[in-house]
Write an enzyme that holds these catalytic residues in place. Structure first.
Site, PDB file in Angstrom:
ATOM      1  CD  GLU A   1      -1.527   2.373  10.599  1.00  0.00           C
ATOM      2  OE1 GLU A   1      -1.233   2.489   9.395  1.00  0.00           O
ATOM      3  OE2 GLU A   1      -1.830   1.292  11.129  1.00  0.00           O
TER       4      GLU A   1
ATOM      5  CE  LYS B   1      -4.002  -5.533   4.769  1.00  0.00           C
ATOM      6  NZ  LYS B   1      -4.586  -4.561   5.684  1.00  0.00           N
TER       7      LYS B   1
HETATM    8  C1  LIG Z   1       0.940   1.082   3.620  1.00  0.00           C
HETATM    9  C2  LIG Z   1       0.420   2.309   3.605  1.00  0.00           C
HETATM   10  O1  LIG Z   1      -0.751   2.626   4.232  1.00  0.00           O
HETATM   11  C3  LIG Z   1      -1.335   1.732   5.167  1.00  0.00           C
HETATM   12  C4  LIG Z   1      -2.072   2.577   6.136  1.00  0.00           C
HETATM   13  C5  LIG Z   1      -3.376   2.968   5.899  1.00  0.00           C
HETATM   14  C6  LIG Z   1      -4.107   2.395   4.860  1.00  0.00           C
HETATM   15  C7  LIG Z   1      -3.585   1.390   4.100  1.00  0.00           C
HETATM   16  C8  LIG Z   1      -4.369   0.747   3.010  1.00  0.00           C
HETATM   17  O2  LIG Z   1      -5.545   1.084   2.845  1.00  0.00           O
HETATM   18  O3  LIG Z   1      -3.813  -0.066   2.266  1.00  0.00           O
HETATM   19  C9  LIG Z   1      -2.266   0.785   4.410  1.00  0.00           C
HETATM   20  O4  LIG Z   1      -2.533  -0.341   5.189  1.00  0.00           O
HETATM   21  C10 LIG Z   1       1.080   3.432   2.931  1.00  0.00           C
HETATM   22  O5  LIG Z   1       0.549   4.554   2.961  1.00  0.00           O
HETATM   23  O6  LIG Z   1       2.176   3.231   2.365  1.00  0.00           O
END
Ligand SMILES: C=C(O[C@H]1C=CC=C(C(=O)O)[C@@H]1O)C(=O)O
Length: 377
Positions: free
Chosen positions: A183, A128
């Site tokens: 988050e 990932k």
């Molecule tokens: C990296 C980000 O979100 C992270 C947090 C929640 C969901 C995310 C996703 O679904 O990719 C990311 O991991 C951003 O908003 O810039």
């Protein structure tokens, strides 16, 4: 002077503010930056300085995505109050006119970066990787931090809205990190630790039936659950040396005004209360919610294909008190502000099965958190 007036003045004068649903912390006044050539060193020095500090002192601020680079942490007294920041903050200047808006890289360039990330996944180098892009807005006047913060708080009641002054000795113009992140990296209160990592997202729809359909699709999406699992597994592994009871239930849906997410509410108990919130930040950050898996290879791939200086975007921002208690959030849905320039960042987790065009749409939706606060009054 009313509380909102006091906060507005404090923000103009460079206060650090974290406004959440349940409480707000404001650190004001002249306060020394925590020295150190890297975010990691600053976290360690901050914890050591707190051992000798007065009881009302906290360390508050931001460490960057890349902990080998310096962040902006300051030591000084802070006030906390229940509930979010009281609004409206007086002295709002009204809408700022945006003269130019430029996506960097352009959407097609970001889709290419996602394809490059997918090639590294297929080659077996990473499982990932989180890749980000930016939207740069140039206004006719300087952006107002109290205005941006007010809009972020009022539009995102369940997020942590933040305004953090960023230290940059080489640069005389003030720089800020502002945003409203959903988050929680971690909250430590005595021996109890709470974390709520997020990964796996789908843009919201203004049409209620379609919105529900999308949330159902996210909850049952194999690709998104895999993307999420990397984060939960890494968080549990990083906590294990410090905690004796770690509970990580199945992921649940969490909504921001712009996006649905998968989130897991993880609870844990510290083996030893000598472990501070800062110790946990140093062990956990960056999680695969903003980096990737395995961490080291993912950070290399980000350096090779993303082409951005993330600064404190995707960093850890928050505070710790003299007891080692604290709260740190992940700096997503954030922008860096300097004078007339506002640089909005958004990233997305890429795993096998990710679609480059869908990631462009997802990052555009994530940018709306700051974009709407900055442009539509
Ligand atoms: C990296 C980000 O979100 C992270 C947090 C929640 C969901 C995310 C996703 O679904 O990719 C990311 O991991 C951003 O908003 O810039």
């Amino acid at each position: 002077m009313s509380e909102p007036e006091a906060v507005a003045l404090a923000v103009q004068a460079g206060a650090t503010v974290f406004s959440g649903e349940k409480s707000t912390l404001v650190q004001t006044g002249p306060r020394p930056p925590v020295p150190g050539g890297s975010g990691l060193e600053q976290l360690r020095r901050a914890a050591a300085a707190l051992e000798r500090a007065d009881p009302d002192v906290v360390v508050a601020g931001a460490v960057p995505f890349d902990l080998t680079r310096p962040g902006s942490l300051r030591l000084g007294p802070a006030r906390t109050a229940p509930g979010p920041l009281p609004l409206p903050l007086p002295g709002a200047r009204g809408q700022v006119t945006v003269a130019r808006s430029r996506p960097v890289p352009p959407p097609s360039g970001y889709a290419d970066a996602v394809r490059a990330g997918l090639a590294q996944i297929r080659a077996g180098r990473v499982d990932k990787v989180v890749l980000a892009r930016t939207l740069q807005l140039e206004a006719l006047d300087d952006w107002s931090i109290p205005d941006l913060l007010s809009e972020l708080v009022s539009r995102n009641p369940s997020a942590t809205a933040l305004a953090v002054p960023l230290d940059d000795p080489a640069d005389r113009q003030a720089r800020w990190l502002v945003g409203a992140t959903p988050e929680l990296l971690l909250r430590r209160r005595g021996p109890s630790v709470l974390l709520r990592p997020m990964a796996g997202s789908i843009p919201r729809s203004p049409e209620p039936d379609e919105d529900i359909r999308r949330s159902d699709a996210l909850l049952t999406s194999d690709k998104d659950r895999r993307e999420h699992r990397f984060v939960v597994d890494a968080v549990v592994e990083a906590l294990s040396p410090f905690c004796r009871t770690i509970t990580a239930p199945e992921p649940e849906l969490v909504a921001t005004p712009a996006v649905w997410h998968l989130a897991t509410r993880i609870t844990a108990l510290l083996n030893d209360t000598a472990t501070t919130s800062v110790d946990l930040v140093a062990a956990l950050h960056p999680t695969p919610a903003v980096g990737g898996s395995p961490r080291k290879a993912a950070l290399e791939v980000i350096g090779e294909v993303e082409g951005l200086d993330r600064g404190c975007y995707a960093g850890a921002v928050g505070w710790q008190d003299v007891h080692g208690d604290g709260e740190w959030v992940v700096a997503v849905r954030c922008a860096e502000v300097k004078g007339r320039t506002l640089r909005i960042f958004a990233g997305a987790g890429i795993v096998e099965g990710s679609d480059p065009d869908a990631e462009v749409v997802e990052t555009a939706a994530k940018m709306r958190t700051v974009l709407d606060a900055a442009t539509s009054r």
